[in-house]
Structures are given as structure tokens and as C-alpha cells.
Design an enzyme around this catalytic site. Sequence first.
Site, PDB file in Angstrom:
ATOM      1  N   LYS A  11       0.836  -1.212   0.000  1.00 20.83           N
ATOM      2  CA  LYS A  11       0.000   0.000   0.000  1.00 20.83           C
ATOM      3  C   LYS A  11       0.873   1.267   0.000  1.00 20.83           C
ATOM      4  O   LYS A  11       2.087   1.192   0.232  1.00 20.83           O
ATOM      5  CB  LYS A  11      -0.922  -0.032   1.221  1.00 20.83           C
ATOM      6  N   TYR A  51     -12.294  -1.984  -3.400  1.00 17.61           N
ATOM      7  CA  TYR A  51     -12.801  -2.082  -2.028  1.00 17.61           C
ATOM      8  C   TYR A  51     -14.335  -2.049  -1.969  1.00 17.61           C
ATOM      9  O   TYR A  51     -14.913  -1.671  -0.939  1.00 17.61           O
ATOM     10  CB  TYR A  51     -12.218  -0.960  -1.173  1.00 17.61           C
ATOM     11  N   ASN A 114      -1.891  -0.094   7.296  1.00 12.30           N
ATOM     12  CA  ASN A 114      -1.383  -1.424   7.645  1.00 12.30           C
ATOM     13  C   ASN A 114      -0.583  -2.106   6.536  1.00 12.30           C
ATOM     14  O   ASN A 114      -0.453  -3.327   6.504  1.00 12.30           O
ATOM     15  CB  ASN A 114      -2.515  -2.311   8.183  1.00 12.30           C
ATOM     16  N   HIS A 117      -2.099  -5.421   1.381  1.00 12.07           N
ATOM     17  CA  HIS A 117      -3.400  -6.039   1.082  1.00 12.07           C
ATOM     18  C   HIS A 117      -3.151  -7.426   0.511  1.00 12.07           C
ATOM     19  O   HIS A 117      -2.202  -7.628  -0.245  1.00 12.07           O
ATOM     20  CB  HIS A 117      -4.164  -5.204   0.038  1.00 12.07           C
ATOM     21  N   GLU A 128     -10.202  -9.358  -7.875  1.00 17.00           N
ATOM     22  CA  GLU A 128      -9.232  -8.289  -7.638  1.00 17.00           C
ATOM     23  C   GLU A 128      -8.081  -8.337  -8.645  1.00 17.00           C
ATOM     24  O   GLU A 128      -7.616  -7.285  -9.096  1.00 17.00           O
ATOM     25  CB  GLU A 128      -8.684  -8.406  -6.210  1.00 17.00           C
TER      26      GLU A 128
HETATM   27  N1  UDP Z   1      -9.894  -0.725   7.630  1.00 18.88           N
HETATM   28  C1  UDP Z   1      -9.954   0.411   8.412  1.00 18.88           C
HETATM   29  N2  UDP Z   1     -10.776   0.399   9.518  1.00 18.88           N
HETATM   30  C2  UDP Z   1     -11.508  -0.688   9.874  1.00 18.88           C
HETATM   31  C3  UDP Z   1     -11.452  -1.840   9.063  1.00 18.88           C
HETATM   32  C4  UDP Z   1     -10.621  -1.833   7.955  1.00 18.88           C
HETATM   33  O1  UDP Z   1      -9.287   1.402   8.132  1.00 18.88           O
HETATM   34  O2  UDP Z   1     -12.221  -0.640  10.886  1.00 18.88           O
HETATM   35  C5  UDP Z   1      -9.020  -0.738   6.436  1.00 18.88           C
HETATM   36  C6  UDP Z   1      -7.742  -1.508   6.699  1.00 18.88           C
HETATM   37  O3  UDP Z   1      -6.657  -0.769   6.145  1.00 18.88           O
HETATM   38  C7  UDP Z   1      -7.962  -2.806   5.955  1.00 18.88           C
HETATM   39  C8  UDP Z   1      -8.885  -2.378   4.821  1.00 18.88           C
HETATM   40  O4  UDP Z   1      -9.694  -1.360   5.368  1.00 18.88           O
HETATM   41  O5  UDP Z   1      -6.731  -3.360   5.504  1.00 18.88           O
HETATM   42  C9  UDP Z   1      -9.771  -3.483   4.301  1.00 18.88           C
HETATM   43  O6  UDP Z   1     -10.443  -4.067   5.390  1.00 18.88           O
HETATM   44  P1  UDP Z   1     -10.561  -5.674   5.523  1.00 18.88           P
HETATM   45  O7  UDP Z   1     -11.504  -5.965   6.623  1.00 18.88           O
HETATM   46  O8  UDP Z   1     -10.863  -6.257   4.185  1.00 18.88           O
HETATM   47  O9  UDP Z   1      -9.096  -6.102   6.026  1.00 18.88           O
HETATM   48  P2  UDP Z   1      -7.899  -6.857   5.274  1.00 18.88           P
HETATM   49  O10 UDP Z   1      -8.519  -7.842   4.319  1.00 18.88           O
HETATM   50  O11 UDP Z   1      -7.063  -5.814   4.592  1.00 18.88           O
HETATM   51  O12 UDP Z   1      -7.145  -7.546   6.382  1.00 18.88           O
HETATM   52 MG    MG Z   2      -9.972  -7.589   2.912  1.00 18.83          MG
END
Ligand code: UDP
Ligand code: MG
Length: 152
Positions: A11, A51, A114, A117, A128
Site C-alpha cells: 500500500k 474495495y 497497515n 493487502h 481483484e
Molecule cells: N480498515 C480500516 N478500519 C476498519 C477496518 C478496515 O481502516 O475498521 C481498512 C484496513 O486498512 C484494511 C482495509 O480497510 O486493511 C480493508 O479491510 P478488511 O476488513 O478487508 O481487512 P484486510 O482484508 O485488509 O485484512
Molecule cells: Mg480484505
Amino acid sequence: MAIERTLILCKPDAVSRNLSGEIISRFERRGYLIVAMKLMQLDGERARKHYAEHDGKSFFAGLVDFITSGPLVALAVEGENAIEGCRQLMGATNPLKADVGTIRGDFAQSIGRNMVHGSDSHESAERELAIFFDAKDFVTRKHDLERWIIEK
Ligand code: UDP
Ligand code: MG
């Protein structure tokens, strides 16, 4: 034996902090094969498509702003059970819950920054990968798969 392909993104925070190489090397060292890779900046339309499952959630607008804020590295990664295996290397979404030794546990402080992805299912991976890559972007690494990954 399930050879899978998954989408990984380093990212914009990872690229900005010069840690994309460190992140990519985690997947390489595990033995996953890079079969496509691009440095690119997303526009809002592509970010919202990627997303889409989070559209309507409180963090959606911030997430789209962040993912479009600078360049990212998109990779297609291949290997045995690569979808689950890459998620394991990434660690939990919230870095506070991510184990030390995972990418998020080692490099991230907050859920909104974080670093990485990874697709979370076969359906997500297929959907995706098509957002980031065309068929012609993929190389074949059949020889490496046969030599290093597929057990005889
Ligand atoms: N995210 C966030 N706040 C939240 C949940 C998710 O900012 O409460 C962001 C976070 O950066 C995450 C992305 O949205 O990586 C996508 O969320 P997902 O639940 O799909 O997590 P991932 O698959 O990336 O672990
Ligand atoms: Mg996800």
C-alpha cells in the site's frame, strides 16, 4: 495440492516508507512466485471497485483517500495455497492484533495504515486480480513451480 494466485498490494504507506522491497521479500522467501508486478497510483474509480465490499462502512472514504494517495505496488503471487498463506504472512488487519513476525506486526501501528493487502478468498482473488492486471501482464513460472513448489 492447490496452486493458487492472489493479489498482493504494497500500500502507499509501504512505498512511501521505502519498505515495499522488504514486504515483497517476505513473500519471495516463503517461496511464492511473483507472476505479475506493477508500480502504479490508483484513481478513485478503481479504488472504489477494489474495495467495493466496504462501500457504506464508516472507514470507506478514508480508505479510498489513503489507497489513492500515492503509488502502490501491485503483485500477482502464485504458490501452493497462496491465498491463505499470504494472509498468514500479512498478519491480522489491526496491527495491534497481528503477531510479531508478520508484516503488519513488524511494520504497522494502525489499522488504517497497515502496509499490505491480500485477497481473502478464491472469489476475491479472481475479482481483484482482474482489476489490476490484464491477461498479457502475467508471466509463466511453470518451470519454477515444478522445480520448487510441486512435490513429486
Ligand atoms: N480498515 C480500516 N478500519 C476498519 C477496518 C478496515 O481502516 O475498521 C481498512 C484496513 O486498512 C484494511 C482495509 O480497510 O486493511 C480493508 O479491510 P478488511 O476488513 O478487508 O481487512 P484486510 O482484508 O485488509 O485484512
Ligand atoms: Mg480484505
